[in-house]
Design a protein around this motif. Structure first.
Motif, PDB file in Angstrom:
ATOM      1  N   GLY A 118       0.808  -1.216   0.000  1.00 13.29           N
ATOM      2  CA  GLY A 118       0.000   0.000   0.000  1.00 13.29           C
ATOM      3  C   GLY A 118       0.841   1.266   0.000  1.00 13.29           C
ATOM      4  N   THR A 119       0.542   2.148   0.942  1.00  7.68           N
ATOM      5  CA  THR A 119       1.206   3.460   0.991  1.00  7.68           C
ATOM      6  C   THR A 119       2.476   3.449   1.832  1.00  7.68           C
ATOM      7  N   VAL A 120       2.903   2.277   2.282  1.00 11.31           N
ATOM      8  CA  VAL A 120       4.005   2.194   3.246  1.00 11.31           C
ATOM      9  C   VAL A 120       5.270   2.892   2.763  1.00 11.31           C
ATOM     10  N   VAL A 121       5.723   2.588   1.540  1.00 16.01           N
ATOM     11  CA  VAL A 121       7.023   3.088   1.088  1.00 16.01           C
ATOM     12  C   VAL A 121       7.041   4.609   1.031  1.00 16.01           C
ATOM     13  N   ARG A 122       5.990   5.218   0.543  1.00 15.14           N
ATOM     14  CA  ARG A 122       6.008   6.681   0.419  1.00 15.14           C
ATOM     15  C   ARG A 122       5.835   7.375   1.760  1.00 15.14           C
ATOM     16  N   GLN A 123       5.367   6.643   2.790  1.00 19.61           N
ATOM     17  CA  GLN A 123       5.139   7.270   4.097  1.00 19.61           C
ATOM     18  C   GLN A 123       6.067   6.712   5.173  1.00 19.61           C
ATOM     19  N   MET A 124       7.175   6.112   4.775  1.00 15.67           N
ATOM     20  CA  MET A 124       8.067   5.514   5.764  1.00 15.67           C
ATOM     21  C   MET A 124       9.280   6.392   6.015  1.00 15.67           C
ATOM     22  N   MET A 125       9.881   6.182   7.155  1.00 15.62           N
ATOM     23  CA  MET A 125      11.113   6.872   7.523  1.00 15.62           C
ATOM     24  C   MET A 125      12.161   5.807   7.830  1.00 15.62           C
ATOM     25  N   TRP A 126      13.377   6.037   7.340  1.00 21.45           N
ATOM     26  CA  TRP A 126      14.475   5.101   7.557  1.00 21.45           C
ATOM     27  C   TRP A 126      15.457   5.672   8.573  1.00 21.45           C
ATOM     28  N   LEU A 127      15.970   4.806   9.435  1.00 22.36           N
ATOM     29  CA  LEU A 127      17.137   5.137  10.252  1.00 22.36           C
ATOM     30  C   LEU A 127      18.309   4.371   9.666  1.00 22.36           C
ATOM     31  N   MET A 128      19.352   5.095   9.239  1.00 23.30           N
ATOM     32  CA  MET A 128      20.483   4.430   8.596  1.00 23.30           C
ATOM     33  C   MET A 128      21.795   5.068   9.030  1.00 23.30           C
ATOM     34  N   ASP A 129      22.863   4.339   8.790  1.00 23.20           N
ATOM     35  CA  ASP A 129      24.183   4.826   9.151  1.00 23.20           C
ATOM     36  C   ASP A 129      24.494   6.122   8.416  1.00 23.20           C
ATOM     37  N   HIS A 130      25.184   7.033   9.103  1.00 22.07           N
ATOM     38  CA  HIS A 130      25.433   8.362   8.531  1.00 22.07           C
ATOM     39  C   HIS A 130      26.246   8.310   7.241  1.00 22.07           C
ATOM     40  N   ILE A 131      26.968   7.213   7.013  1.00 20.77           N
ATOM     41  CA  ILE A 131      27.783   7.118   5.803  1.00 20.77           C
ATOM     42  C   ILE A 131      26.921   7.156   4.545  1.00 20.77           C
ATOM     43  N   PHE A 132      25.648   6.713   4.664  1.00 20.52           N
ATOM     44  CA  PHE A 132      24.755   6.718   3.505  1.00 20.52           C
ATOM     45  C   PHE A 132      24.412   8.137   3.065  1.00 20.52           C
ATOM     46  N   LYS A 133      24.613   9.103   3.942  1.00 27.52           N
ATOM     47  CA  LYS A 133      24.360  10.499   3.584  1.00 27.52           C
ATOM     48  C   LYS A 133      25.238  10.934   2.414  1.00 27.52           C
ATOM     49  N   TYR A 134      26.404  10.302   2.289  1.00 31.80           N
ATOM     50  CA  TYR A 134      27.380  10.711   1.281  1.00 31.80           C
ATOM     51  C   TYR A 134      27.336   9.824   0.039  1.00 31.80           C
ATOM     52  N   THR A 135      26.312   8.992  -0.081  1.00 29.89           N
ATOM     53  CA  THR A 135      26.144   8.180  -1.284  1.00 29.89           C
ATOM     54  C   THR A 135      25.254   8.917  -2.278  1.00 29.89           C
ATOM     55  N   ASN A 136      25.055   8.299  -3.432  1.00 27.40           N
ATOM     56  CA  ASN A 136      24.219   8.916  -4.463  1.00 27.40           C
ATOM     57  C   ASN A 136      22.783   9.120  -3.975  1.00 27.40           C
ATOM     58  N   PHE A 137      22.324   8.285  -3.054  1.00 29.51           N
ATOM     59  CA  PHE A 137      20.947   8.375  -2.588  1.00 29.51           C
ATOM     60  C   PHE A 137      20.800   9.297  -1.379  1.00 29.51           C
ATOM     61  N   GLY A 138      21.930   9.845  -0.899  1.00 34.67           N
ATOM     62  CA  GLY A 138      21.897  10.658   0.306  1.00 34.67           C
ATOM     63  C   GLY A 138      21.007  11.874   0.199  1.00 34.67           C
ATOM     64  N   ILE A 139      21.062  12.586  -0.933  1.00 32.18           N
ATOM     65  CA  ILE A 139      20.262  13.796  -1.100  1.00 32.18           C
ATOM     66  C   ILE A 139      18.776  13.476  -1.078  1.00 32.18           C
ATOM     67  N   VAL A 140      18.413  12.303  -1.626  1.00 36.07           N
ATOM     68  CA  VAL A 140      17.014  11.884  -1.624  1.00 36.07           C
ATOM     69  C   VAL A 140      16.535  11.629  -0.201  1.00 36.07           C
ATOM     70  N   SER A 141      17.334  10.900   0.568  1.00 36.74           N
ATOM     71  CA  SER A 141      16.959  10.595   1.952  1.00 36.74           C
ATOM     72  C   SER A 141      16.911  11.847   2.817  1.00 36.74           C
ATOM     73  N   LEU A 142      17.812  12.791   2.556  1.00 36.34           N
ATOM     74  CA  LEU A 142      17.787  14.056   3.301  1.00 36.34           C
ATOM     75  C   LEU A 142      16.483  14.806   3.051  1.00 36.34           C
ATOM     76  N   ILE A 143      16.073  14.885   1.796  1.00 35.60           N
ATOM     77  CA  ILE A 143      14.841  15.594   1.456  1.00 35.60           C
ATOM     78  C   ILE A 143      13.632  14.863   2.030  1.00 35.60           C
ATOM     79  N   HIS A 144      13.648  13.534   1.923  1.00 36.38           N
ATOM     80  CA  HIS A 144      12.514  12.737   2.395  1.00 36.38           C
ATOM     81  C   HIS A 144      12.355  12.829   3.906  1.00 36.38           C
ATOM     82  N   GLY A 145      13.460  13.066   4.611  1.00 38.08           N
ATOM     83  CA  GLY A 145      13.391  13.203   6.060  1.00 38.08           C
ATOM     84  C   GLY A 145      13.855  11.984   6.825  1.00 38.08           C
ATOM     85  N   ASP A 146      14.664  11.136   6.198  1.00 40.09           N
ATOM     86  CA  ASP A 146      15.243  10.005   6.914  1.00 40.09           C
ATOM     87  C   ASP A 146      16.290  10.516   7.905  1.00 40.09           C
TER      88      ASP A 146
END
Length: 370
Positions: A118-146
């Protein structure tokens, strides 16, 4: 021993396939991630006028991005079979998802198996290691609010304060429902020895397939997101109003990921596809949050018990190739998770069309200015 012609051809085919898949992944990222960012920049006026609609659109784009990552594994033959409780019914409720952590492929596996919830993926929040902030997906997660958490004893207390502030600021304001975390605090291969030494010192069970979880983030999430209770109802004079807005965190979903023969998939394999098609198995158990103790000592014991149960589940899986049945069942029931190839192709096509559109727009303005 010399390599035969057939073996050489197989190696050459695998290398060529990996190279083509890598090129596709790079192109995919180059068009999809900038397009996501640019669409949201253009929608900033909507964010000021109607924040709820803005975050709805952002969530849809976020889900599509995760579907692209899922497609890399899906088209390589990396599929998922689900066991245990059916979590689809909880897609509109607030839930905390506790996951064992073996390799970087765990995140990709979750990106895949949650697509049909259902709507889970678009309404979820991830807790992840700070190193992921510097990957290609980091900017996406920052905007999404992970939330990016920094590991290590020196940072622990400060990170928990920051997590609490982050949840209070973003979780409900962006209408988040599920929050995903890996309580072990690192990969199994890196933490196992330390965890076993701690268990021996404190007379705790010896675990091989998981490590003892850390309490901090779980405790902060429960304290921050669970609605305060008084005599079984939300406390305070505005109880009815609060309940109508949010029932708070209602469920804990204990999620156990198992790979055949205990050989996890990493992100490199997910991207390059050089491993043979593999079925990853995901087991769910649902606990009402009202059954989760709040006191630190009791919560620690409860959390340890969940990971001791994970150990038993994984031991059974590695011995038999299947998870045991749930209580009250005579036979374990599995469900094969599927994705629509047509839907995945449509999303990929939209990403490349968006990338081309933004390129044309920037090229137009460049020629106008220069």
């Amino acid at each position: 021993m010399a390599m035969t012609l057939e073996q050489a051809q197989q190696v050459g085919y695998t290398c060529l396939k990996a190279l083509l898949r890598f090129a596709f992944m790079v192109a995919n990222n180059l068009v999809a991630i900038p397009s996501y960012v640019l669409y949201l920049i253009m929608l900033q006026p909507l964010r000021m006028l109607d924040s709820k609609s803005f975050w709805y659109i952002e969530g849809v784009l976020f889900k599509w991005l995760l579907a692209m990552v899922a497609s890399w594994g899906w088209w390589a033959g990396y599929t998922v079979v689900e066991w245990g409780d059916d979590v689809k019914a909880l897609s509109e409720d607030e839930a905390m998802v506790l996951v064992n952590h073996q390799a970087t492929g765990d995140v990709c596996t979750l990106m895949m198996c949650l697509q049909d919830k259902g709507t889970v993926v678009r309404q979820m929040m991830w807790l992840m290691d700070h190193i992921f902030k510097y990957t290609n997906f980091g900017i996406v997660s920052l905007i999404h609010g992970d939330f990016f958490i920094r590991q290590g004893r020196a940072h622990r207390d400060q990170q928990l304060v920051l997590l609490k502030e982050h949840l209070e600021k973003y979780y409900r304001s962006r209408n988040r429902k599920w929050i995903v975390l890996f309580p072990e605090g690192g990969f199994l291969r890196k933490r196992r020895e330390t965890s076993q030494a701690f268990a021996k010192k404190n007379n705790l069970p010896f675990l091989k397939h998981v490590t003892l979880p850390r309490l901090g983030a779980t405790q902060v999430i429960l304290k921050t997101l669970v609605a305060p209770q008084e005599n079984g109802t939300p406390a305070g004079r505005d109880a009815v109003l609060k309940e109508s807005k949010s029932k708070g965190l209602q469920w804990v979903i204990d999620t156990t990921i198992a790979y055949p023969k205990g050989d996890p998939i990493d992100i490199q394999t997910w991207i390059l596809g050089y491993r043979q098609p593999t079925v990853t198995h995901v087991h769910y158990r649902i606990f009402p949050v009202k059954d989760v103790p709040a006191e630190p000592e009791a919560l620690t014991h409860w959390l340890y018990q969940r990971f001791i149960e994970k150990e038993d589940l994984l031991t059974h899986f590695y011995e038999t190739g299947a998870f045991p049945p749930l209580q009250g069942q005579t036979k374990a029931i599995s469900r094969e998770m599927t994705l629509s190839n047509l839907w995945l192709v449509g999303i990929q096509s939209l990403a490349f069309l968006s990338g081309g559109m933004w390129y044309c727009i920037f090229q137009y303005f460049y020629h106008c200015l220069f």
